[in-house]
Design a protein around this motif. Structure first.
Motif, PDB file in Angstrom:
ATOM      1  N   ARG A 293       0.795  -1.179  -0.013  1.00  0.00           N
ATOM      2  CA  ARG A 293       0.072   0.036   0.127  1.00  0.00           C
ATOM      3  C   ARG A 293       0.910   1.329   0.088  1.00  0.00           C
ATOM      4  NH1 ARG A 293      -1.052  -4.614   1.988  1.00  0.00           N
ATOM      5  NH2 ARG A 293      -0.758  -3.779   4.332  1.00  0.00           N
TER       6      ARG A 293
ATOM      7  N   CYS B 173       1.625   3.414  -9.379  1.00  0.00           N
ATOM      8  CA  CYS B 173       1.165   1.867  -8.691  1.00  0.00           C
ATOM      9  C   CYS B 173       0.658   0.853  -9.449  1.00  0.00           C
ATOM     10  CB  CYS B 173       0.193   2.347  -7.727  1.00  0.00           C
ATOM     11  SG  CYS B 173       0.786   3.549  -6.265  1.00  0.00           S
TER      12      CYS B 173
ATOM     13  N   CYS C  54       1.366  -2.048  -7.067  1.00  0.00           N
ATOM     14  CA  CYS C  54       1.115  -1.580  -5.756  1.00  0.00           C
ATOM     15  C   CYS C  54      -0.543  -0.867  -5.680  1.00  0.00           C
ATOM     16  CB  CYS C  54       2.139  -0.434  -5.653  1.00  0.00           C
ATOM     17  SG  CYS C  54       3.601  -0.956  -5.158  1.00  0.00           S
ATOM     18  N   VAL C  55      -0.689  -0.740  -4.451  1.00  0.00           N
ATOM     19  CA  VAL C  55      -2.234  -0.077  -4.184  1.00  0.00           C
ATOM     20  C   VAL C  55      -2.245   1.154  -3.634  1.00  0.00           C
ATOM     21  CG1 VAL C  55      -4.446  -0.804  -2.851  1.00  0.00           C
ATOM     22  CG2 VAL C  55      -2.661  -2.595  -3.597  1.00  0.00           C
TER      23      VAL C  55
ATOM     24  N   THR D 219      -3.342   4.194  -1.893  1.00  0.00           N
ATOM     25  CA  THR D 219      -4.552   4.382  -0.711  1.00  0.00           C
ATOM     26  C   THR D 219      -4.387   5.662  -0.416  1.00  0.00           C
ATOM     27  OG1 THR D 219      -3.814   2.025  -0.033  1.00  0.00           O
ATOM     28  CG2 THR D 219      -5.177   3.535   1.506  1.00  0.00           C
TER      29      THR D 219
ATOM     30  N   ALA E 108      -4.184   0.627   7.283  1.00  0.00           N
ATOM     31  CA  ALA E 108      -3.736   0.431   5.930  1.00  0.00           C
ATOM     32  C   ALA E 108      -2.141  -0.307   6.090  1.00  0.00           C
ATOM     33  CB  ALA E 108      -3.691   1.721   5.207  1.00  0.00           C
TER      34      ALA E 108
ATOM     35  N   PRO F 283       0.677   0.864   5.490  1.00  0.00           N
ATOM     36  CA  PRO F 283       1.633   1.140   4.297  1.00  0.00           C
ATOM     37  C   PRO F 283       3.017   1.003   4.118  1.00  0.00           C
ATOM     38  CG  PRO F 283       1.249   3.081   5.529  1.00  0.00           C
ATOM     39  CD  PRO F 283       0.543   2.173   6.185  1.00  0.00           C
TER      40      PRO F 283
ATOM     41  N   MET G 200      -7.304   1.417  -2.887  1.00  0.00           N
ATOM     42  CA  MET G 200      -8.008   0.977  -1.714  1.00  0.00           C
ATOM     43  C   MET G 200      -8.424   2.463  -1.189  1.00  0.00           C
ATOM     44  SD  MET G 200      -7.186  -1.166   1.859  1.00  0.00           S
ATOM     45  CE  MET G 200      -5.815  -0.263   2.574  1.00  0.00           C
TER      46      MET G 200
ATOM     47  N   VAL H 238     -11.472  -2.148  -1.475  1.00  0.00           N
ATOM     48  CA  VAL H 238     -10.291  -2.742  -2.366  1.00  0.00           C
ATOM     49  C   VAL H 238     -10.908  -2.480  -3.658  1.00  0.00           C
ATOM     50  CG1 VAL H 238      -8.823  -4.537  -3.006  1.00  0.00           C
ATOM     51  CG2 VAL H 238      -9.385  -3.694  -0.591  1.00  0.00           C
TER      52      VAL H 238
END
Length: 499
Positions: free
Chosen positions: A55, A73, A78-79, A81, A99, A101, A156, A170
């Motif tokens: 994240r 990302c 990657c996510v 957020t 989260a 991260p 997210m 998500v």
């Protein structure tokens, strides 16, 4: 269906077309520049040790740079957020801890507003320092974009928490892309379209309602930060915008601004309202100027785009969100899960490839929301004999008083029709005799010339007696959530403690 890196393809197809504009600085990004900046960010993330599934928490006000990070990302799995920078420090700390991260990116505002984020033990970087670094670095290494990421998380987004603690929604690349396909095809977006967004980038409205669909279509997104009605009107004309999304609170300010009556809005094909049911008085203001206005419906967990209606049809069916879009399904069901009859109220449920995967580390909430392939929205709706849908309100907000079902939106629309009422909202509170009783909160334009009794008399011809509020509280301004919705949760809590 694996779409691959469509930003790279869009940069090949339309390299010199303007993708992004900073509404404050007037800086522009072509598709070629956006793609190159995304690559630079991706290399930076890799240099920081980020891996697939990690994240990247971003706490930053609106800027086109958000999209550089978002596409970066995607390139490495990657996510992204984004967190709500309008929260208190305690609230944002709690979400950041949830989260977990691998990296936090903080702009200058967040560095000052949330100093303890830097002490949580997570790797973090100041946005401006990273921006300077990547703008001067040379390309190096390779970005592996060959692995299918269609079902991997890309975003997210934490919900607003109006009905409880925020949940991390998500969204996979597949879900985000299908919302874009659905929007482009159903709404007819093209590279000739331009939108202006003040919707925050920590909210699906700022990212997925129009920004991502328009970027996929090759259009232009003008990103603005702190909302001002006069500035918004000027930017709509300066960049010849064709479609824009605002929440009802913003529309209230727009129609009251003197510039609203002066500007022609000749390039606009649709003013879109979302985020909350729109007062009918807003429709009237746009109809008086013969401007194209319509209402949409969505939620972070699905889309957020699910319905389509033309401005012409919206003119004759005020309050309707129209019919389902091409690539999603909807139903209205009762408490037993059976479809209701035409005209009956039930819960709206949605199905499609644009739906979210899960609430992050919240299996119980996920199972309650996703059932048998359908997303249970918690929103109440009805369908008329022509197949058009109307949102009635939130299931949890329905008030049962003396055995009668009362829908707050119906009362709110009547209250807002009073010429001296600016905003209105209805809550239900426990009552020993009636089960629940109706309480109204209103903000008015001229407090000195309005009373509770005049508001009751205004409502009486339009509402059954059991729907009339037992109390009306007049405030200077109603509290808002971070995205401009009236904060009913705060009003309920305030009423309980006698505020």
């Amino acid at each position: 269906m694996v779409c691959g890196d469509w930003l790279r393809k869009r940069a090949d197809l339309s390299p010199m077309n303007v993708a992004l504009v900073d509404g404050t600085t007037k800086e522009k990004w072509t598709y070629k520049e956006l793609h190159e900046q995304a690559l630079r960010w991706a290399m930076f993330f890799q240099d920081k040790g980020l891996q697939q599934g990690d994240r990247v928490v971003v706490v930053a006000q609106n800027s086109p740079i958000f999209f550089e990070m978002m596409f970066a990302c995607l390139k490495i799995g990657c996510v992204l957020t984004p967190l709500n920078w309008r929260l208190s420090e305690a609230e944002i700390r709690e979400i950041a801890l949830h989260a977990e991260p691998a990296l936090m990116v903080l702009d200058d505002f967040s560095l000052q507003a949330f100093p303890t984020l830097q002490t949580l033990g997570f790797q973090w970087e100041p946005l401006n320092r990273v921006k300077e670094k990547i703008n001067t670095q040379e390309f190096h290494g390779l970005i592996d974009e060959s692995k299918p990421k269609d079902y991997l998380p890309w975003l997210m987004i934490y919900t607003g928490g109006t009905t409880g603690k925020p949940k991390g929604v998500v969204l996979t690349e597949r879900a985000i892309n299908w919302n874009a396909y659905n929007t482009i095809i159903t709404w007819g977006l093209t590279e000739k379209d331009t939108t202006l967004t003040y919707m925050p980038m920590f909210h699906t409205g700022g990212i997925n309602a129009l920004s991502i669909p328009l970027l996929m279509a090759g259009g232009t997104v003008v990103v603005a930060n702190k909302f001002s009605a006069s500035e918004a009107i000027q930017l709509l004309h300066e960049y010849t915008c064709t479609i824009a999304l605002f929440v009802p609170t913003m529309y209230h300010m727009i129609v009251e601004d003197p510039l609203f009556q002066k500007m022609p809005f000749s390039s606009m094909t649709a003013f879109l309202s979302g985020g909350a049911p729109c007062p009918h008085t807003i429709y009237e203001k746009f109809q008086q100027r013969n401007l194209p206005f319509k209402e949409g419906y969505g939620l972070t967990e699905a889309g957020p785009n699910n319905f389509s209606i033309t401005p012409e049809r919206a003119h004759t069916k005020v309050g309707s969100v129209g019919k389902p879009m091409l690539l999603n399904e909807v139903k209205i069901v009762n408490n037993e899960g059976l479809e209701v009859q035409t005209g009956e109220v039930g819960e709206l449920i949605i199905k499609g490839n644009h739906m979210f995967t899960e609430y992050f580390r919240n299996e119980k909430a996920t199972m309650e929301t996703l059932r048998n392939g359908w997303l249970h929205t918690g929103d109440l709706a009805k369908q008329d004999h022509e197949g058009d849908y109307f949102i009635v309100g939130r299931k949890k907000e329905m008030i049962i008083s003396g055995g009668e079902n009362i829908y707050p939106l119906e009362i709110e629309q009547v209250l807002i029709a009073h010429p001296n009422v600016r905003e209105a909202t209805i809550i239900g509170v426990k009552d020993e005799r009636w089960g629940e009783r109706v309480i109204a909160y209103v903000s008015v334009k001229s407090p000195e010339v309005i009373t509770v009794s005049t508001l009751i008399e205004h409502m009486r011809p339009s509402l059954a007696s059991y729907k009339l509020p037992k109390e009306i509280v007049i405030l200077h301004e109603l509290p808002k959530t971070a995205v401009g919705k009236i904060d009913k949760k705060r009003l309920v809590e305030s009423y309980k403690i006698g505020g």
